[in-house]
Design an enzyme around this catalytic site. Structure first.
Site, PDB file in Angstrom:
ATOM      1  N   ARG A  21      94.123  -2.708 -26.925  1.00 24.15           N
ATOM      2  CA  ARG A  21      95.176  -2.031 -27.682  1.00 24.15           C
ATOM      3  C   ARG A  21      95.664  -2.864 -28.852  1.00 24.15           C
ATOM      4  NH1 ARG A  21      98.386   1.874 -23.776  1.00 24.15           N
ATOM      5  NH2 ARG A  21      96.538   2.896 -22.956  1.00 24.15           N
ATOM      6  N   SER A 136     102.713  15.128  -5.445  1.00 23.11           N
ATOM      7  CA  SER A 136     102.733  14.723  -6.843  1.00 23.11           C
ATOM      8  C   SER A 136     101.626  15.418  -7.625  1.00 23.11           C
ATOM      9  CB  SER A 136     102.545  13.191  -6.882  1.00 23.11           C
ATOM     10  OG  SER A 136     102.511  12.719  -8.195  1.00 23.11           O
ATOM     11  N   HIS A 216     109.365  15.275 -22.185  1.00 19.25           N
ATOM     12  CA  HIS A 216     108.796  15.770 -23.443  1.00 19.25           C
ATOM     13  C   HIS A 216     109.313  17.149 -23.816  1.00 19.25           C
ATOM     14  CE1 HIS A 216     106.125  12.436 -24.237  1.00 19.25           C
ATOM     15  NE2 HIS A 216     106.049  12.332 -22.928  1.00 19.25           N
ATOM     16  N   THR A 244     114.674  11.711 -20.834  1.00 21.23           N
ATOM     17  CA  THR A 244     114.815  10.477 -21.605  1.00 21.23           C
ATOM     18  C   THR A 244     115.765  10.701 -22.770  1.00 21.23           C
ATOM     19  OG1 THR A 244     113.637   8.736 -22.795  1.00 21.23           O
ATOM     20  CG2 THR A 244     112.864  10.964 -23.158  1.00 21.23           C
ATOM     21  N   LYS A 247     113.166   9.932 -26.728  1.00 23.91           N
ATOM     22  CA  LYS A 247     112.186  10.736 -27.462  1.00 23.91           C
ATOM     23  C   LYS A 247     112.954  11.701 -28.374  1.00 23.91           C
ATOM     24  CE  LYS A 247     108.599   9.248 -24.359  1.00 23.91           C
ATOM     25  NZ  LYS A 247     107.851   9.411 -23.118  1.00 23.91           N
ATOM     26  N   THR A 276     120.704  -4.134 -12.908  1.00 25.18           N
ATOM     27  CA  THR A 276     120.313  -4.343 -14.296  1.00 25.18           C
ATOM     28  C   THR A 276     121.491  -3.999 -15.202  1.00 25.18           C
ATOM     29  OG1 THR A 276     118.575  -3.906 -15.924  1.00 25.18           O
ATOM     30  CG2 THR A 276     119.305  -2.024 -14.642  1.00 25.18           C
ATOM     31  N   THR A 277     121.598  -4.719 -16.292  1.00 21.08           N
ATOM     32  CA  THR A 277     122.705  -4.518 -17.229  1.00 21.08           C
ATOM     33  C   THR A 277     122.687  -3.090 -17.781  1.00 21.08           C
ATOM     34  OG1 THR A 277     122.646  -6.844 -17.809  1.00 21.08           O
ATOM     35  CG2 THR A 277     123.690  -5.376 -19.403  1.00 21.08           C
ATOM     36  N   THR A 362      95.803   5.648 -20.610  1.00 18.45           N
ATOM     37  CA  THR A 362      96.764   6.718 -20.910  1.00 18.45           C
ATOM     38  C   THR A 362      96.124   8.083 -20.638  1.00 18.45           C
ATOM     39  OG1 THR A 362      97.652   5.265 -22.606  1.00 18.45           O
ATOM     40  CG2 THR A 362      98.377   7.540 -22.666  1.00 18.45           C
TER      41      THR A 362
HETATM   42  C1  LIG Z   1     107.680   8.415 -21.983  1.00 21.10           C
HETATM   43  C2  LIG Z   1     107.702   9.043 -20.613  1.00 21.10           C
HETATM   44  C3  LIG Z   1     108.576   8.599 -19.624  1.00 21.10           C
HETATM   45  C4  LIG Z   1     109.381   7.358 -19.803  1.00 21.10           C
HETATM   46  O1  LIG Z   1     110.455   7.556 -20.643  1.00 21.10           O
HETATM   47  P1  LIG Z   1     111.009   6.299 -21.489  1.00 21.10           P
HETATM   48  O2  LIG Z   1     112.389   6.665 -21.798  1.00 21.10           O
HETATM   49  O3  LIG Z   1     110.095   6.157 -22.660  1.00 21.10           O
HETATM   50  O4  LIG Z   1     110.900   5.100 -20.583  1.00 21.10           O
HETATM   51  C5  LIG Z   1     108.686   9.314 -18.448  1.00 21.10           C
HETATM   52  N1  LIG Z   1     107.937  10.405 -18.232  1.00 21.10           N
HETATM   53  C6  LIG Z   1     107.042  10.840 -19.136  1.00 21.10           C
HETATM   54  C7  LIG Z   1     106.250  12.053 -18.842  1.00 21.10           C
HETATM   55  C8  LIG Z   1     106.885  10.165 -20.347  1.00 21.10           C
HETATM   56  O5  LIG Z   1     105.966  10.565 -21.220  1.00 21.10           O
END
Ligand SMILES: *Cc1c(COP(=O)(O)O)cnc(C)c1O
Length: 404
Positions: A21, A136, A216, A244, A247, A276-277, A362
């Site tokens: 990479r 899963s 996503h 998240t 994104k 964790t902080t 990936t």
């Molecule tokens: C990117 C991703 C995550 C992790 O989210 P981050 O906030 O980037 O750590 C979790 N699930 C899927 C499907 C993702 O593509």
């Protein structure tokens, strides 16, 4: 012991496979999205980014920047500790309320990333629920896979998006064991969308809880950006929705939403939450501003879909094969790691177009691709220019055209 030699041997193997990479060194330019400066071997120059997961450019939205700046001035930089030890800031609680509202749930819980939220929530549920079985989807993200692995719970993998296979696997399990069906709404590499309603119905029939990763889709789908589950009107029947802030919301961080008892359970037992902080308050304030904006405004979503449709239409016109799906992710399949890297390098060098080659692990070997993510801020001219560049490459490299 020569440890560096051990490292180098494995890195050399990766390079020989074409799976090593290389990262592009970028400097994002606020107000110029999707442009960024690329710091390369021959100096610095502007490129157009075609693979950002800041899907709507919200990371540069004036309201989001203002919220972050205001909170830094008000609270300073860091949170000051874990949530337990002086790290729970007012902005975290405001954001959790915003997220619970976004998904129509009683409660939400923040994490430092989406990865950590999946890892922590699934490992806690799987290890703490007695005799738990986690079902899963075969296409699940690494963060879910690692969380399930860490839980040491029994894991059953069902065929990707295959409801009949899920049902067969649920039916084969003991009726009284707690079961979790874990899946995503939009799968990030193929851009395909899960049949959420059917999955929820099957899970309900077998008394299983549902765990949905909407990473996503949040901000991008549904009338308020609540994701595919909001668009389909089924969010209230999903036990846990994960997302998240990094994104489409353009900041950083992750979260889960669900019942008050569920969130309290994860809060109380998840190592990845406790030790964790906490996120900086300014990050929480910025994320909240982004979510609030996208709850009210559909403009970004409409323009996003329009530019995605435009790119697909132009690719079709040029006969460049791309994967059909109903999302905003446009994969152009190359199916070879070395070629994919070569094409990406050429796009960067000759055209100032940055798209990262997507390779193993990936995606599975033999399915290497270029993955384009048009945003509302990619102009028609930028889309046309990308397709012209790809057409040149297709001619030069004698790549297969789509059969019309
Ligand atoms: C990117 C991703 C995550 C992790 O989210 P981050 O906030 O980037 O750590 C979790 N699930 C899927 C499907 C993702 O593509």
């Amino acid at each position: 012991m020569d440890f560096d030699a051990l490292f180098t041997t494995q890195l050399d193997a990766l390079k020989a496979e074409g799976n090593y990479r290389y990262f592009a060194e970028l400097e994002r330019k606020c107000g110029k999205f999707p442009k960024a400066a690329n710091h390369g071997e021959d100096g610095v120059r502007d490129v157009t980014v075609w693979c950002s997961n800041d899907y709507l450019g919200m990371g540069q939205h004036p309201k989001v920047i203002a919220a972050m700046t205001e909170a830094v001035q008000r609270c300073g930089t860091g949170a000051g500790g874990t949530r337990n030890i002086s790290g729970t800031n007012h902005d975290h609680l405001l954001l959790e309320a915003e997220l619970a509202d976004l998904h129509g749930k009683e409660a939400a819980l923040l994490f430092t990333s989406g990865y950590v939220s999946n890892w922590a929530a699934l490992s806690t549920l799987g290890s703490r629920l007695p005799d738990c079985v986690i079902l899963s989807d075969a296409g699940n993200h690494a963060s879910m896979i690692e969380g399930i692995r860490h839980s040491r719970a029994q894991k059953v993998i069902w065929k990707h998006n295959d409801v009949a296979d899920l049902e067969a696997k649920l039916a084969a399990l003991p009726a009284n064991a707690p079961k979790i069906v874990a899946f995503e709404s939009v799968y990030s590499m193929d851009g395909d969308v899960a049949p959420i309603r059917e999955i929820v119905e099957v899970a309900e029939r077998y008394g299983a809880m549902t765990y949905l990763d909407e990473v996503h889709a949040v901000g991008l789908y549904g009338p308020r950006g609540g994701g595919i589950s909001e668009r389909e009107g089924i969010a209230d029947r999903i036990t846990l929705i994960e997302g998240t802030l990094g994104k489409a919301f353009g900041v950083v961080g992750g979260y889960i939403t669900g019942s008050a008892a569920l969130c309290d359970f994860i809060r109380s037992f998840a190592s990845g939450f406790i030790f964790t902080t906490a996120l900086p308050p300014a990050v929480a304030a910025a994320a909240r501003a982004s979510i609030r904006h996208l709850k009210e405004s559909g403009d970004e979503r409409r323009r996003h879909q329009a530019q995605v449709a435009r790119l697909r239409a132009e690719l079709d016109r040029a006969g460049i094969p791309h994967m059909r799906n109903e999302s905003h992710i446009v994969p152009v399949m190359i199916k070879d790691p070395v070629k994919t890297r070569m094409l990406a390098d050429y796009l960067m060098e000759e055209w100032g177009i940055y798209v990262q080659p997507i390779n193993y692990p990936t995606v599975p070997k033999g399915t290497e691709r270029l993955r384009f993510t048009p945003s509302p801020l990619h102009t028609d001219a930028e889309i046309d220019r990308l397709v012209v560049a790809l057409s040149h490459l297709w001619k030069q490299c004698a790549l297969a055209h789509a059969v019309a």
